[in-house]
Design a protein around this motif. Sequence first.
Motif, PDB file in Angstrom:
ATOM      1  N   LYS A  13       0.820  -1.216   0.000  1.00 50.35           N
ATOM      2  CA  LYS A  13       0.000   0.000   0.000  1.00 50.35           C
ATOM      3  C   LYS A  13       0.852   1.264   0.000  1.00 50.35           C
ATOM      4  CE  LYS A  13      -2.132   1.448   3.665  1.00 50.35           C
ATOM      5  NZ  LYS A  13      -3.003   1.738   4.807  1.00 50.35           N
ATOM      6  N   ASN A  14       1.886   1.282   0.831  1.00 50.87           N
ATOM      7  CA  ASN A  14       2.740   2.464   0.925  1.00 50.87           C
ATOM      8  C   ASN A  14       3.539   2.687  -0.366  1.00 50.87           C
ATOM      9  OD1 ASN A  14       1.786   2.650   3.479  1.00 50.87           O
ATOM     10  ND2 ASN A  14       3.715   2.231   4.515  1.00 50.87           N
ATOM     11  N   THR A  15       3.925   1.591  -1.017  1.00 56.53           N
ATOM     12  CA  THR A  15       4.660   1.696  -2.275  1.00 56.53           C
ATOM     13  C   THR A  15       3.784   2.340  -3.336  1.00 56.53           C
ATOM     14  OG1 THR A  15       5.912  -0.289  -1.733  1.00 56.53           O
ATOM     15  CG2 THR A  15       5.913   0.397  -4.039  1.00 56.53           C
ATOM     16  N   ALA A  16       2.545   1.876  -3.425  1.00 59.16           N
ATOM     17  CA  ALA A  16       1.613   2.437  -4.412  1.00 59.16           C
ATOM     18  C   ALA A  16       1.352   3.914  -4.114  1.00 59.16           C
ATOM     19  CB  ALA A  16       0.313   1.650  -4.398  1.00 59.16           C
ATOM     20  N   SER A  17       1.139   4.236  -2.838  1.00 57.16           N
ATOM     21  CA  SER A  17       0.891   5.627  -2.450  1.00 57.16           C
ATOM     22  C   SER A  17       2.087   6.512  -2.780  1.00 57.16           C
ATOM     23  CB  SER A  17       0.593   5.719  -0.955  1.00 57.16           C
ATOM     24  OG  SER A  17      -0.625   5.094  -0.666  1.00 57.16           O
TER      25      SER A  17
END
Length: 88
Positions: free
Chosen positions: A69-73
Amino acid sequence: MANTTSAKKAVRKIARRTAVNKNRRSRVRTFVRKVEEALVAGDKTAAQEAFKAAQPELMRAATKGVLHKNTASRKVSRLAQRVKALNA
């Protein structure tokens, strides 16, 4: 090599899942590449349109577990920052 029936089934399931994830990851890379190409070309409208298409694709990959999730964000944030800088 898998010997038991359950292990053989697990191997088949993993192969299917890997193929799906590979397809999703490739799709994300394609969308991101389109944004970056528009940025390099300096085309504001194309960059904005490509970004609008890439953002949900990145978040969908995060939802499906292909990306964290953090990578995509982080990727969305950095692309948005670059698109915004192009407009300024």
